[in-house]
Design a protein around this motif. Structure first.
Motif, PDB file in Angstrom:
ATOM      1  N   THR A 144     -15.295 -17.490 -10.184  1.00  0.00           N
ATOM      2  CA  THR A 144     -14.872 -18.190  -8.973  1.00  0.00           C
ATOM      3  C   THR A 144     -14.187 -17.280  -7.964  1.00  0.00           C
ATOM      4  OG1 THR A 144     -12.795 -18.802 -10.021  1.00  0.00           O
ATOM      5  CG2 THR A 144     -14.612 -20.389 -10.199  1.00  0.00           C
ATOM      6  N   VAL A 145     -14.187 -15.967  -8.198  1.00  0.00           N
ATOM      7  CA  VAL A 145     -13.521 -15.025  -7.296  1.00  0.00           C
ATOM      8  C   VAL A 145     -14.581 -14.322  -6.445  1.00  0.00           C
ATOM      9  CG1 VAL A 145     -12.038 -13.001  -7.124  1.00  0.00           C
ATOM     10  CG2 VAL A 145     -11.635 -14.687  -8.932  1.00  0.00           C
ATOM     11  N   ASP A 146     -14.413 -14.392  -5.113  1.00  0.00           N
ATOM     12  CA  ASP A 146     -15.331 -13.689  -4.225  1.00  0.00           C
ATOM     13  C   ASP A 146     -14.593 -12.560  -3.511  1.00  0.00           C
ATOM     14  OD1 ASP A 146     -13.865 -15.393  -2.560  1.00  0.00           O
ATOM     15  OD2 ASP A 146     -15.546 -15.793  -1.233  1.00  0.00           O
ATOM     16  N   VAL A 147     -15.357 -11.674  -2.910  1.00  0.00           N
ATOM     17  CA  VAL A 147     -14.814 -10.493  -2.240  1.00  0.00           C
ATOM     18  C   VAL A 147     -15.168 -10.560  -0.759  1.00  0.00           C
ATOM     19  CG1 VAL A 147     -14.943  -7.970  -2.088  1.00  0.00           C
ATOM     20  CG2 VAL A 147     -14.937  -9.091  -4.338  1.00  0.00           C
ATOM     21  N   VAL A 148     -14.162 -10.341   0.082  1.00  0.00           N
ATOM     22  CA  VAL A 148     -14.338 -10.338   1.535  1.00  0.00           C
ATOM     23  C   VAL A 148     -14.021  -8.936   2.037  1.00  0.00           C
ATOM     24  CG1 VAL A 148     -13.534 -11.306   3.723  1.00  0.00           C
ATOM     25  CG2 VAL A 148     -13.678 -12.758   1.687  1.00  0.00           C
ATOM     26  N   LEU A 149     -14.927  -8.378   2.842  1.00  0.00           N
ATOM     27  CA  LEU A 149     -14.760  -7.026   3.371  1.00  0.00           C
ATOM     28  C   LEU A 149     -14.209  -7.070   4.795  1.00  0.00           C
ATOM     29  CD1 LEU A 149     -18.111  -5.459   2.111  1.00  0.00           C
ATOM     30  CD2 LEU A 149     -15.859  -5.450   1.002  1.00  0.00           C
ATOM     31  N   HIS A 150     -13.300  -6.145   5.081  1.00  0.00           N
ATOM     32  CA  HIS A 150     -12.662  -6.050   6.398  1.00  0.00           C
ATOM     33  C   HIS A 150     -12.820  -4.627   6.944  1.00  0.00           C
ATOM     34  CE1 HIS A 150     -10.556  -9.924   5.938  1.00  0.00           C
ATOM     35  NE2 HIS A 150     -10.454  -9.589   4.663  1.00  0.00           N
ATOM     36  N   THR A 151     -12.710  -4.485   8.243  1.00  0.00           N
ATOM     37  CA  THR A 151     -12.757  -3.169   8.879  1.00  0.00           C
ATOM     38  C   THR A 151     -11.559  -2.323   8.474  1.00  0.00           C
ATOM     39  OG1 THR A 151     -13.938  -4.120  10.743  1.00  0.00           O
ATOM     40  CG2 THR A 151     -12.932  -1.976  11.100  1.00  0.00           C
ATOM     41  N   ALA A 152     -10.421  -2.966   8.263  1.00  0.00           N
ATOM     42  CA  ALA A 152      -9.201  -2.315   7.767  1.00  0.00           C
ATOM     43  C   ALA A 152      -8.535  -3.298   6.816  1.00  0.00           C
ATOM     44  CB  ALA A 152      -8.260  -1.967   8.914  1.00  0.00           C
ATOM     45  N   ILE A 153      -7.918  -2.794   5.788  1.00  0.00           N
ATOM     46  CA  ILE A 153      -7.243  -3.679   4.834  1.00  0.00           C
ATOM     47  C   ILE A 153      -6.203  -4.539   5.534  1.00  0.00           C
ATOM     48  CG2 ILE A 153      -5.682  -3.707   2.851  1.00  0.00           C
ATOM     49  CD1 ILE A 153      -7.246  -1.386   1.700  1.00  0.00           C
ATOM     50  N   GLU A 154      -5.543  -3.974   6.511  1.00  0.00           N
ATOM     51  CA  GLU A 154      -4.511  -4.695   7.245  1.00  0.00           C
ATOM     52  C   GLU A 154      -5.037  -5.981   7.880  1.00  0.00           C
ATOM     53  OE1 GLU A 154      -3.400  -0.403   6.940  1.00  0.00           O
ATOM     54  OE2 GLU A 154      -5.225  -1.484   7.433  1.00  0.00           O
ATOM     55  N   GLU A 155      -6.334  -6.046   8.186  1.00  0.00           N
ATOM     56  CA  GLU A 155      -6.921  -7.248   8.782  1.00  0.00           C
ATOM     57  C   GLU A 155      -6.836  -8.451   7.850  1.00  0.00           C
ATOM     58  OE1 GLU A 155     -10.908  -6.519  10.073  1.00  0.00           O
ATOM     59  OE2 GLU A 155     -10.269  -5.148  11.653  1.00  0.00           O
ATOM     60  N   ALA A 156      -6.726  -8.219   6.570  1.00  0.00           N
ATOM     61  CA  ALA A 156      -6.610  -9.327   5.612  1.00  0.00           C
ATOM     62  C   ALA A 156      -5.313 -10.098   5.819  1.00  0.00           C
ATOM     63  CB  ALA A 156      -6.682  -8.801   4.185  1.00  0.00           C
ATOM     64  N   LEU A 157      -4.368  -9.500   6.520  1.00  0.00           N
ATOM     65  CA  LEU A 157      -3.088 -10.154   6.777  1.00  0.00           C
ATOM     66  C   LEU A 157      -3.087 -10.979   8.065  1.00  0.00           C
ATOM     67  CD1 LEU A 157      -0.815  -7.166   5.805  1.00  0.00           C
ATOM     68  CD2 LEU A 157      -1.110  -9.297   4.520  1.00  0.00           C
ATOM     69  N   ASP A 158      -4.162 -10.916   8.841  1.00  0.00           N
ATOM     70  CA  ASP A 158      -4.210 -11.615  10.125  1.00  0.00           C
ATOM     71  C   ASP A 158      -4.035 -13.122   9.975  1.00  0.00           C
ATOM     72  OD1 ASP A 158      -4.461  -9.242  11.453  1.00  0.00           O
ATOM     73  OD2 ASP A 158      -6.610  -9.449  11.850  1.00  0.00           O
ATOM     74  N   GLU A 159      -4.754 -13.731   9.066  1.00  0.00           N
ATOM     75  CA  GLU A 159      -4.635 -15.164   8.818  1.00  0.00           C
ATOM     76  C   GLU A 159      -4.593 -15.387   7.312  1.00  0.00           C
ATOM     77  OE1 GLU A 159      -7.250 -17.732  11.041  1.00  0.00           O
ATOM     78  OE2 GLU A 159      -7.578 -16.124  12.496  1.00  0.00           O
ATOM     79  N   PRO A 160      -3.524 -14.948   6.689  1.00  0.00           N
ATOM     80  CA  PRO A 160      -3.496 -15.013   5.231  1.00  0.00           C
ATOM     81  C   PRO A 160      -3.321 -16.433   4.694  1.00  0.00           C
ATOM     82  CG  PRO A 160      -1.367 -14.337   6.035  1.00  0.00           C
ATOM     83  CD  PRO A 160      -2.292 -14.424   7.233  1.00  0.00           C
ATOM     84  N   VAL A 161      -3.927 -16.651   3.559  1.00  0.00           N
ATOM     85  CA  VAL A 161      -3.691 -17.861   2.792  1.00  0.00           C
ATOM     86  C   VAL A 161      -2.586 -17.489   1.816  1.00  0.00           C
ATOM     87  CG1 VAL A 161      -4.673 -19.482   1.146  1.00  0.00           C
ATOM     88  CG2 VAL A 161      -6.071 -18.616   3.045  1.00  0.00           C
ATOM     89  N   LEU A 162      -1.431 -18.118   1.965  1.00  0.00           N
ATOM     90  CA  LEU A 162      -0.256 -17.727   1.182  1.00  0.00           C
ATOM     91  C   LEU A 162       0.005 -18.662  -0.001  1.00  0.00           C
ATOM     92  CD1 LEU A 162       2.126 -16.748   4.119  1.00  0.00           C
ATOM     93  CD2 LEU A 162       0.732 -15.241   2.685  1.00  0.00           C
ATOM     94  N   ASP A 163      -1.075 -19.193  -0.592  1.00  0.00           N
ATOM     95  CA  ASP A 163      -0.904 -20.105  -1.717  1.00  0.00           C
ATOM     96  C   ASP A 163      -1.142 -19.440  -3.069  1.00  0.00           C
ATOM     97  OD1 ASP A 163      -3.633 -19.752  -1.739  1.00  0.00           O
ATOM     98  OD2 ASP A 163      -4.139 -21.871  -1.461  1.00  0.00           O
ATOM     99  N   GLY A 164      -1.240 -18.113  -3.076  1.00  0.00           N
ATOM    100  CA  GLY A 164      -1.427 -17.389  -4.323  1.00  0.00           C
ATOM    101  C   GLY A 164      -2.861 -17.355  -4.833  1.00  0.00           C
ATOM    102  N   THR A 165      -3.825 -17.765  -4.002  1.00  0.00           N
ATOM    103  CA  THR A 165      -5.233 -17.717  -4.419  1.00  0.00           C
ATOM    104  C   THR A 165      -5.970 -16.524  -3.813  1.00  0.00           C
ATOM    105  OG1 THR A 165      -5.967 -19.153  -2.604  1.00  0.00           O
ATOM    106  CG2 THR A 165      -5.356 -20.230  -4.710  1.00  0.00           C
ATOM    107  N   HIS A 166      -5.318 -15.812  -2.903  1.00  0.00           N
ATOM    108  CA  HIS A 166      -5.916 -14.642  -2.260  1.00  0.00           C
ATOM    109  C   HIS A 166      -5.098 -13.398  -2.599  1.00  0.00           C
ATOM    110  CE1 HIS A 166      -8.483 -16.654   1.043  1.00  0.00           C
ATOM    111  NE2 HIS A 166      -8.180 -17.569   0.143  1.00  0.00           N
ATOM    112  N   ALA A 167      -5.801 -12.270  -2.712  1.00  0.00           N
ATOM    113  CA  ALA A 167      -5.129 -10.998  -2.955  1.00  0.00           C
ATOM    114  C   ALA A 167      -5.873  -9.900  -2.203  1.00  0.00           C
ATOM    115  CB  ALA A 167      -5.087 -10.679  -4.452  1.00  0.00           C
TER     116      ALA A 167
END
Length: 176
Positions: free
Chosen positions: A37-60
């Motif tokens: 059930t875990v998928d991988v999302v690619l970003h141009t920079a790792i920092e972009e993952a923080l732009d609209e984070p889901v803060l419920d502990g399901t994203h890393a």
């Protein structure tokens, strides 16, 4: 061995793209070891993952010990980013590649492996895969990239530096 609760809840891993990066390979391996059930999302920079984070502990975020400014990413986000795991895994073979078999004077490279071509005119880019794309598109004569990205973009491998044993880090996104 008991799987920690946070890892059982994990649904999405964010990391550096485009396809063919060592971080993508590490995130995919980690996801596979976590569950279907875990998928991988690619970003141009790792920092972009923080732009609209889901803060419920399901994203890393999956990062790398040699990722430029990893310390800044961690310490600037202590309120929503917690390092929860790390693992050792070899990278894809790192290569110097080019569109032709001639030695390139200008080389695109991510900052991390830039010292592999310290004797060349270097253009810094956001990832090893982006270096291959820029080379294939004629923006530079050569690139430091992964063997996967070099093959994907039909580049000639001029030097194969081999795989690099690497530490990858996992940072859970959650409200403190």
């Amino acid at each position: 061995m008991n799987t920690p609760e946070w890892r059982r809840r994990l649904r999405r891993l964010h990391t550096l793209g485009p396809a063919g990066t060592n971080l993508e390979a590490a995130a995919l391996a980690y996801a596979e070891g976590t569950g279907p059930t875990v998928d991988v999302v690619l970003h141009t920079a790792i920092e972009e993952a923080l732009d609209e984070p889901v803060l419920d502990g399901t994203h890393a975020i999956v990062a790398c010990a040699v990722y430029p400014d990893l310390h800044t990413l961690v310490f600037s986000n202590l309120h929503r980013l917690r390092m929860v795991d790390s693992f050792l895994m070899p990278t894809h073979n790192m290569v110097l590649a080019a569109r032709t078999e001639a030695q390139p004077r200008t080389v695109a490279t991510h900052p991390a492996p830039a010292q592999l071509v310290a004797d060349r005119d270097r253009t810094l880019v956001t990832s090893n895969s982006q270096a291959a794309i820029d080379c294939a598109n004629g923006l530079v004569e050569g690139c430091v990239t992964t063997i996967v990205a070099a093959r994907r973009h039909r580049l000639h491998v001029l030097t194969d530096f081999g795989p690099v044993p690497m530490i990858f880090t996992v940072h859970l996104l959650s409200a403190s």
